[in-house]
Design a protein around this motif. Structure first.
Motif, PDB file in Angstrom:
ATOM      1  N   SER A 568       0.824  -1.208   0.000  1.00 24.74           N
ATOM      2  CA  SER A 568       0.000   0.000   0.000  1.00 24.74           C
ATOM      3  C   SER A 568       0.858   1.258   0.000  1.00 24.74           C
ATOM      4  CB  SER A 568      -0.930   0.008   1.211  1.00 24.74           C
ATOM      5  OG  SER A 568      -0.186  -0.039   2.412  1.00 24.74           O
ATOM      6  N   THR A 569       2.092   1.159   0.482  1.00 24.45           N
ATOM      7  CA  THR A 569       2.954   2.343   0.566  1.00 24.45           C
ATOM      8  C   THR A 569       3.512   2.742  -0.795  1.00 24.45           C
ATOM      9  OG1 THR A 569       4.910   1.012   1.064  1.00 24.45           O
ATOM     10  CG2 THR A 569       3.614   1.782   2.929  1.00 24.45           C
ATOM     11  N   ILE A 570       3.470   1.844  -1.782  1.00 26.24           N
ATOM     12  CA  ILE A 570       4.028   2.187  -3.091  1.00 26.24           C
ATOM     13  C   ILE A 570       2.976   2.109  -4.201  1.00 26.24           C
ATOM     14  CG2 ILE A 570       6.376   1.474  -2.499  1.00 26.24           C
ATOM     15  CD1 ILE A 570       5.798  -1.089  -4.144  1.00 26.24           C
ATOM     16  N   ALA A 571       1.728   1.918  -3.840  1.00 26.05           N
ATOM     17  CA  ALA A 571       0.681   1.763  -4.858  1.00 26.05           C
ATOM     18  C   ALA A 571       0.562   2.988  -5.750  1.00 26.05           C
ATOM     19  CB  ALA A 571      -0.660   1.470  -4.179  1.00 26.05           C
ATOM     20  N   ASP A 572       0.912   4.177  -5.240  1.00 26.90           N
ATOM     21  CA  ASP A 572       0.776   5.403  -6.026  1.00 26.90           C
ATOM     22  C   ASP A 572       2.047   5.766  -6.784  1.00 26.90           C
ATOM     23  OD1 ASP A 572      -1.840   5.742  -5.200  1.00 26.90           O
ATOM     24  OD2 ASP A 572      -1.265   6.889  -3.418  1.00 26.90           O
ATOM     25  N   ALA A 601       0.234  -9.356  -8.310  1.00 28.65           N
ATOM     26  CA  ALA A 601      -1.178  -9.523  -7.937  1.00 28.65           C
ATOM     27  C   ALA A 601      -1.319 -10.554  -6.824  1.00 28.65           C
ATOM     28  CB  ALA A 601      -1.994  -9.940  -9.162  1.00 28.65           C
ATOM     29  N   ARG A 602      -0.495 -11.603  -6.870  1.00 25.40           N
ATOM     30  CA  ARG A 602      -0.546 -12.604  -5.792  1.00 25.40           C
ATOM     31  C   ARG A 602      -0.112 -11.990  -4.471  1.00 25.40           C
ATOM     32  NH1 ARG A 602       1.961 -16.269  -9.407  1.00 25.40           N
ATOM     33  NH2 ARG A 602       3.745 -16.576  -8.009  1.00 25.40           N
ATOM     34  N   TYR A 603       0.950 -11.158  -4.503  1.00 25.53           N
ATOM     35  CA  TYR A 603       1.379 -10.470  -3.279  1.00 25.53           C
ATOM     36  C   TYR A 603       0.247  -9.583  -2.747  1.00 25.53           C
ATOM     37  CZ  TYR A 603       6.309 -11.653  -4.236  1.00 25.53           C
ATOM     38  OH  TYR A 603       7.492 -12.303  -4.444  1.00 25.53           O
ATOM     39  N   TRP A 604      -0.386  -8.860  -3.653  1.00 28.88           N
ATOM     40  CA  TRP A 604      -1.452  -7.933  -3.237  1.00 28.88           C
ATOM     41  C   TRP A 604      -2.626  -8.702  -2.623  1.00 28.88           C
ATOM     42  CZ3 TRP A 604      -1.785  -2.826  -2.627  1.00 28.88           C
ATOM     43  CH2 TRP A 604      -3.045  -2.266  -2.480  1.00 28.88           C
ATOM     44  N   ASP A 605      -2.986  -9.805  -3.235  1.00 24.86           N
ATOM     45  CA  ASP A 605      -4.108 -10.594  -2.741  1.00 24.86           C
ATOM     46  C   ASP A 605      -3.837 -11.160  -1.359  1.00 24.86           C
ATOM     47  OD1 ASP A 605      -5.454 -10.061  -5.039  1.00 24.86           O
ATOM     48  OD2 ASP A 605      -4.933 -11.970  -6.034  1.00 24.86           O
ATOM     49  N   ARG A 606      -2.593 -11.399  -1.063  1.00 26.83           N
ATOM     50  CA  ARG A 606      -2.248 -12.002   0.226  1.00 26.83           C
ATOM     51  C   ARG A 606      -2.075 -10.961   1.341  1.00 26.83           C
ATOM     52  NH1 ARG A 606       2.038 -16.045  -2.628  1.00 26.83           N
ATOM     53  NH2 ARG A 606       0.533 -17.607  -3.301  1.00 26.83           N
ATOM     54  N   SER A 608      -2.836  -8.472   4.307  1.00 24.77           N
ATOM     55  CA  SER A 608      -3.823  -8.462   5.387  1.00 24.77           C
ATOM     56  C   SER A 608      -3.464  -7.301   6.302  1.00 24.77           C
ATOM     57  CB  SER A 608      -3.769  -9.772   6.178  1.00 24.77           C
ATOM     58  OG  SER A 608      -4.635  -9.721   7.275  1.00 24.77           O
ATOM     59  N   GLY A 609      -4.378  -6.371   6.443  1.00 29.04           N
ATOM     60  CA  GLY A 609      -4.119  -5.221   7.313  1.00 29.04           C
ATOM     61  C   GLY A 609      -3.009  -4.339   6.802  1.00 29.04           C
ATOM     62  N   GLY A 610      -2.795  -4.377   5.477  1.00 32.71           N
ATOM     63  CA  GLY A 610      -1.767  -3.506   4.920  1.00 32.71           C
ATOM     64  C   GLY A 610      -0.400  -4.134   4.877  1.00 32.71           C
ATOM     65  N   PHE A 611      -0.232  -5.379   5.359  1.00 35.56           N
ATOM     66  CA  PHE A 611       1.066  -6.026   5.335  1.00 35.56           C
ATOM     67  C   PHE A 611       1.067  -7.150   4.308  1.00 35.56           C
ATOM     68  CE2 PHE A 611       3.140  -4.082   8.899  1.00 35.56           C
ATOM     69  CZ  PHE A 611       2.078  -3.575   9.630  1.00 35.56           C
ATOM     70  N   ALA A 612       2.165  -7.312   3.630  1.00 38.08           N
ATOM     71  CA  ALA A 612       2.272  -8.368   2.634  1.00 38.08           C
ATOM     72  C   ALA A 612       2.812  -9.625   3.275  1.00 38.08           C
ATOM     73  CB  ALA A 612       3.199  -7.928   1.515  1.00 38.08           C
ATOM     74  N   ARG A 613       2.091 -10.746   3.039  1.00 34.49           N
ATOM     75  CA  ARG A 613       2.597 -12.040   3.488  1.00 34.49           C
ATOM     76  C   ARG A 613       3.154 -12.742   2.261  1.00 34.49           C
ATOM     77  NH1 ARG A 613      -2.535 -14.466   6.383  1.00 34.49           N
ATOM     78  NH2 ARG A 613      -3.274 -14.018   4.286  1.00 34.49           N
TER      79      ARG A 613
END
Length: 617
Positions: A568-572, A601-606, A608-613
């Motif tokens: 979310s910190t680099i989406a823009d 897209a797989r990273y984004w889908d995973r 949760s709460g703004g953190f990448a798993r």
């Protein structure tokens, strides 16, 4: 009046050696040339100190000659003594109360005020400068405490060796030469006894001193390992406690201490034998000289005064050679420690400025990675054949699993390493051909592992721009949302606000506070290229939102590379590059990458709460 004159004398003496003058090229890797490299610039003053020390030593023999003349003069009776030998009394007073104090005082001043402080600073400054020039891999492969110990050890030991050489060895040699002249003047048949004794003495030193040097070197290396182990444990004390590994660390430290103890015992063994043999040799000389003098007697022209003078000389020489020998023992011990420090600290720099390197000129901020590969000397890891162009003023995000090569790419941009293949260019300039200092001045950096010095908050923020004003400082802190908590800080000595010390590595701050100070430091530097390596990873969502606007302002007009796990910190960002196993596998805007349904897209889908798993695939 006298006190002021003495202070002026001390001030003049203290400035005779310019202690911070730069070294002449890289340090040599052989001992005596290395010593010359450390001491260059101080030789004229050391020569003067040596002359004073030698003259002081010669005055010792002069006092013994005066003693012999006084005994002979007293034998003529007191009436004749005062009538015929008033000159002897006057000369003795001048020597004992004027000349000797002057020379001994001058010698002491040169040792304590001129040589010891200046040579230590000169050596330490040169070693420290050289050590700072090593690539980061040099520091990665050693203990920080051990390297610091080696610098201090080498500088201290070389200083002690120089002081003792001037103080004892030259003083003693002058005394010995004067003694030989005095003995020869009494009777030439006594000279061979003195020569034979000194030959035995020299052979004794020749046998023992190299062994002392070798064992001192072993002891110095073992001592440095103890320091490195202890400092490593203390540096990571929170981890030690959190994992309940105090007993393990204690055993590791005790192991290093036992090794040091063993090497110290080996050194002590040869040292004790050296002292025993020296004491035996010292006892032979007065017996031989006085006995021979008594045997020759008055028939050979040896007077009672001569016997007294020779006895005094022999006893003094025995004491002095013992002193010199113990000093040589210490000197060779110090030389062993200097050699150990030299071997550790003076390998050639592996990452240097190219010959004729110029300063980097950043006009637009374009960054190009041209077929860049780097694998830390291994077959796996790092990056491989990276072709990437970051346009001037572009905001580029880089994502990927741990070990994908994100931080390696940034390290290559900062030239912490040189590519094994390809080149990195900024505005068309190969960064391998510009100076490292100018390159890093042009790049602002905020890392995930925020580095703080145990200095004030002010010093930490203005570190990249020391000439910043107070208004610049406060403005940067406010933009990074750090101003308010800095004003509330107070250290253990009562220093508050921007004057409060942060503790080693910023240990007194929370992770979020450290990152906000690091952000303020990058903002105040205002470099044309900005690198954000997980710059907000330690911030909670509320604080992150509060400083996002400030970050946006900080990025205006700059070329930005941002590494993030929290997508979310680099989406823009203008563009996002996805790395996998050291290669670029995807690039595009946030929306474009989502629409492709690939790795991003797989990273984004995973999330949760703004953190990448992230999956380890």
């Amino acid at each position: 009046m006298i006190a002021r004159a003495y202070d002026r004398w001390i001030e003049w003496a203290a400035g005779l050696i310019e202690s911070v003058q730069p070294a002449d090229g890289p340090p040599p890797r052989t001992l005596w040339r290395f010593v010359g490299w450390c001491l260059k610039g101080s030789w004229p003053i050391l020569a003067l100190a040596t002359f004073i020390s030698a003259f002081t030593g010669a005055s010792e023999v002069l006092t013994m000659w005066l003693l012999g003349r006084a005994v002979d003069a007293a034998a003529t009776g007191w009436a004749a003594f005062w009538a015929d030998h008033a000159w002897l009394v006057i000369f003795s007073v001048v020597v004992m109360l004027i000349l000797r104090p002057i020379f001994f005082g001058a010698s002491a001043t040169f040792q304590a005020v001129v040589i010891s402080p200046s040579v230590f600073t000169l050596t330490l400054a040169r070693l420290h400068r050289w050590t700072l020039g090593h690539a980061v891999t040099f520091f990665d492969n050693d203990f920080a405490g051990r390297l610091a110990q080696k610098q201090m050890q080498a500088a201290r030991s070389l200083t002690e060796a120089v002081v003792e050489t001037v103080n004892a060895v030259l003083f003693g040699l002058a005394s010995v030469l004067g003694a030989a002249i005095l003995v020869g003047a009494v009777n030439l048949w006594l000279v061979p006894i003195l020569v034979l004794w000194f030959a035995a003495y020299a052979g004794f030193l020749w046998y023992f001193l190299p062994r002392i040097r070798a064992r001192s070197k072993e002891r110095a290396a073992a001592r440095a390992m103890v320091t490195g182990q202890v400092v490593d444990t203390i540096t990571n004390i929170k981890t030690v406690k959190l994992f309940a590994r105090a007993e393990h660390e204690d055993e590791a430290a005790l192991g290093a201490m036992r090794t040091f103890e063993d090497t110290a015992v080996r050194f002590g063994r040869v040292s004790a034998l050296f002292r025993l043999g020296l004491t035996f040799l010292a006892g032979i000389l007065p017996l031989a000289l006085v006995g021979a003098g008594l045997g020759i007697g008055t028939a050979g022209g040896v007077t009672a005064g001569d016997i007294a003078a020779m006895g005094a000389v022999a006893i003094r020489l025995s004491q002095m050679t013992g002193w010199i020998s113990f000093t040589l023992l210490a000197i060779y011990g110090h030389i062993g420690e200097v050699e150990d420090g030299m071997n550790t600290l003076t390998p050639p720099h592996t990452l240097t400025d190219a010959e004729g390197a110029t300063d980097l000129t950043v006009t637009e901020g374009e960054i190009v990675f041209d077929k860049v590969s780097f694998g830390y000397g291994r077959d796996v890891g790092g990056v491989s054949r990276i072709d990437l162009r970051v346009k001037p003023g572009e905001k580029l995000g880089i994502v990927g699993a741990s070990g994908a090569g994100k931080s390696t790419l940034v390290a290559l941009l900062l030239r912490l390493y040189d590519p094994e293949e390809g080149e990195v260019r900024i505005d068309g300039q190969n960064i391998a051909l510009v100076t490292q200092e100018s390159l890093r001045r042009a790049i602002g950096m905020v890392t995930q592992e925020t580095a703080m010095f145990n200095r004030t908050a002010r010093d930490n923020i203005i570190y990249g721009r020391p000439d910043a004003t107070e208004d610049d400082l406060i403005s940067a802190a406010e933009k990074a949302e750090a101003h308010e908590f800095i004003l509330d800080m107070k250290d253990h000595r009562g220093r508050a606000g921007y004057g409060a010390f942060l503790g080693e590595r910023g240990v007194k701050l929370s992770g979020g506070q450290r990152q906000r100070i690091a952000l303020a430091r990058a903002m105040i530097k205002d470099a044309p290229i900005l690198v954000l390596d997980e710059a907000t990873s330690a911030l909670d969502s509320e604080v992150e939102a509060a400083i996002q606007t400030a970050l946006d302002r900080a990025m205006e007009g700059k070329t930005v590379i941002a590494i993030a796990h929290r997508l979310s910190t680099i989406a823009d960002m203008d563009r996002i590059v996805v790395l996998d196993r050291g290669q670029i596998v995807e690039e595009g805007t946030h929306e474009e990458l989502l629409s492709r349904r690939g790795l991003y897209a797989r990273y984004w889908d995973r999330q949760s709460g703004g953190f990448a798993r992230e999956a380890a695939e």
